[in-house]
Scaffold this motif. Structure first.
Motif, PDB file in Angstrom:
ATOM      1  N   SER A 168     -19.639  55.234 -42.307  1.00  0.00           N
ATOM      2  CA  SER A 168     -18.985  56.057 -43.328  1.00  0.00           C
ATOM      3  C   SER A 168     -18.574  55.228 -44.535  1.00  0.00           C
ATOM      4  N   SER A 212     -29.011  55.532 -38.682  1.00  0.00           N
ATOM      5  CA  SER A 212     -27.609  55.978 -38.789  1.00  0.00           C
ATOM      6  C   SER A 212     -27.222  56.155 -40.251  1.00  0.00           C
ATOM      7  N   ASN A 253     -29.234  59.147 -41.865  1.00  0.00           N
ATOM      8  CA  ASN A 253     -28.752  60.468 -41.452  1.00  0.00           C
ATOM      9  C   ASN A 253     -27.376  60.800 -42.025  1.00  0.00           C
ATOM     10  N   GLU A 254     -26.538  59.787 -42.242  1.00  0.00           N
ATOM     11  CA  GLU A 254     -25.239  60.052 -42.865  1.00  0.00           C
ATOM     12  C   GLU A 254     -25.418  60.440 -44.332  1.00  0.00           C
ATOM     13  N   ALA A 301     -28.011  61.994 -45.469  1.00  0.00           N
ATOM     14  CA  ALA A 301     -28.506  63.365 -45.391  1.00  0.00           C
ATOM     15  C   ALA A 301     -27.357  64.340 -45.153  1.00  0.00           C
ATOM     16  N   ARG A 302     -26.459  63.988 -44.260  1.00  0.00           N
ATOM     17  CA  ARG A 302     -25.341  64.871 -43.925  1.00  0.00           C
ATOM     18  C   ARG A 302     -24.452  65.128 -45.133  1.00  0.00           C
ATOM     19  N   ARG A 303     -24.270  64.086 -45.965  1.00  0.00           N
ATOM     20  CA  ARG A 303     -23.386  64.229 -47.129  1.00  0.00           C
ATOM     21  C   ARG A 303     -24.055  64.913 -48.320  1.00  0.00           C
ATOM     22  N   ASP A 332     -38.435  65.781 -40.058  1.00  0.00           N
ATOM     23  CA  ASP A 332     -37.163  65.724 -39.332  1.00  0.00           C
ATOM     24  C   ASP A 332     -36.842  64.330 -38.805  1.00  0.00           C
ATOM     25  N   TRP A 343     -34.347  63.402 -46.093  1.00  0.00           N
ATOM     26  CA  TRP A 343     -33.867  63.520 -47.482  1.00  0.00           C
ATOM     27  C   TRP A 343     -34.810  64.404 -48.298  1.00  0.00           C
ATOM     28  N   ASN A 363     -34.465  67.976 -47.483  1.00  0.00           N
ATOM     29  CA  ASN A 363     -33.205  68.508 -48.019  1.00  0.00           C
ATOM     30  C   ASN A 363     -33.186  68.575 -49.540  1.00  0.00           C
ATOM     31  N   GLN A 373     -33.085  66.085 -51.603  1.00  0.00           N
ATOM     32  CA  GLN A 373     -32.134  65.088 -52.116  1.00  0.00           C
ATOM     33  C   GLN A 373     -32.815  64.026 -52.968  1.00  0.00           C
ATOM     34  N   TYR A 425     -30.927  61.549 -32.763  1.00  0.00           N
ATOM     35  CA  TYR A 425     -31.847  62.681 -32.849  1.00  0.00           C
ATOM     36  C   TYR A 425     -31.835  63.578 -31.616  1.00  0.00           C
TER      37      TYR A 425
END
Length: 230
Positions: free
Chosen positions: A8, A33, A36-37, A39-41, A57, A63, A66, A68, A222
């Motif tokens: 984070s 890790s 994917n973070e 991507a999540r944000r 996926d 990204w 999504n 992004q 995943y």
């Protein structure tokens, strides 16, 4: 200085519009890790420099899926149908670079060189819009060096100073990218004490690494039922 931070905290430093290099080949040697973070944000307007865009996926392909990424510089994109769709409809710029030339452009960025000079692509669509020079009767393309705001790399073993060991094909693009960015964040499969790595095994020196994060096992990221593990 303690270089170890959380995923984070690492992603807190990544902003919309940045140019990001991501190591690996089809997701192998990719810092999942961190990817994917991001991507999540929903961090957006990324210029992505990578060997490929993974899968829809898996890896940096998430990204793309999504939306992004505003621009991708890569050597091939055929494993991610979304890359082709967005390239065709103009929603993402895709710059395709022969794989060896891409590696060399990144290497030049890391070594302070302005460009790579290569015969690869002469006489093909690759040369369109590019400077050419002739040396001893041979034509070469001038391929400008590449650098990034941030490089996200993955090391199998990393000590607390940031010295990195890569395993097998996990070194794909990671060592080059670690030299070619203003900030380098390494995701570690395992973090060890200083002195536990034989100096002869170090492939990226801790002097270029700004931060270290402990990565999660890929199956935890995943899920056991992901197609990559079936």
């Amino acid at each position: 200085m303690n270089k170890i931070i959380t995923v984070s905290e690492a992603v807190d430093q990544i902003k919309d519009g940045m140019t990001i290099m991501v190591g690996g080949f089809l997701g192998d040697g990719t810092p999942h890790s961190l990817v994917n973070e991001i991507a999540r944000r929903g961090i957006k307007d990324i210029t992505l420099i990578c060997n490929d865009t993974g899968f829809v996926d898996y890896g940096t392909g998430i990204w793309v899926n999504n939306h992004q990424v505003k621009k991708t510089i890569a050597s091939h994109v055929g494993t991610n149908k979304q890359t082709g769709i967005q390239m065709a409809d103009g929603s993402m710029v895709v710059e395709l670079v022969p794989q060896g030339s891409l590696a060399e452009k990144i290497r030049c960025g890391g070594f302070g060189l302005g460009a790579a000079i290569t015969p690869t692509g002469v006489g093909t669509a690759v040369e369109e819009g590019k400077q050419k020079i002739t040396i001893e009767g041979i034509e070469y393309l001038v391929e400008p060096a590449l650098r990034a705001d941030i490089a996200l790399i993955y090391g199998a073993i990393v000590d607390k100073r940031g010295n990195v060991v890569y395993h097998k094909t996990g070194r794909n693009f990671n060592p080059l990218m670690a030299m070619a960015a203003d900030k380098v964040i390494v995701e570690a499969g395992q973090i060890v004490e200083v002195g536990e790595i034989d100096p002869n095994d170090v492939m990226t020196s801790g002097i270029v690494v700004d931060h270290i994060v402990q990565g999660e096992p890929i199956k935890e990221i995943y899920g056991e039922d992901h197609w990559r593990f079936q």
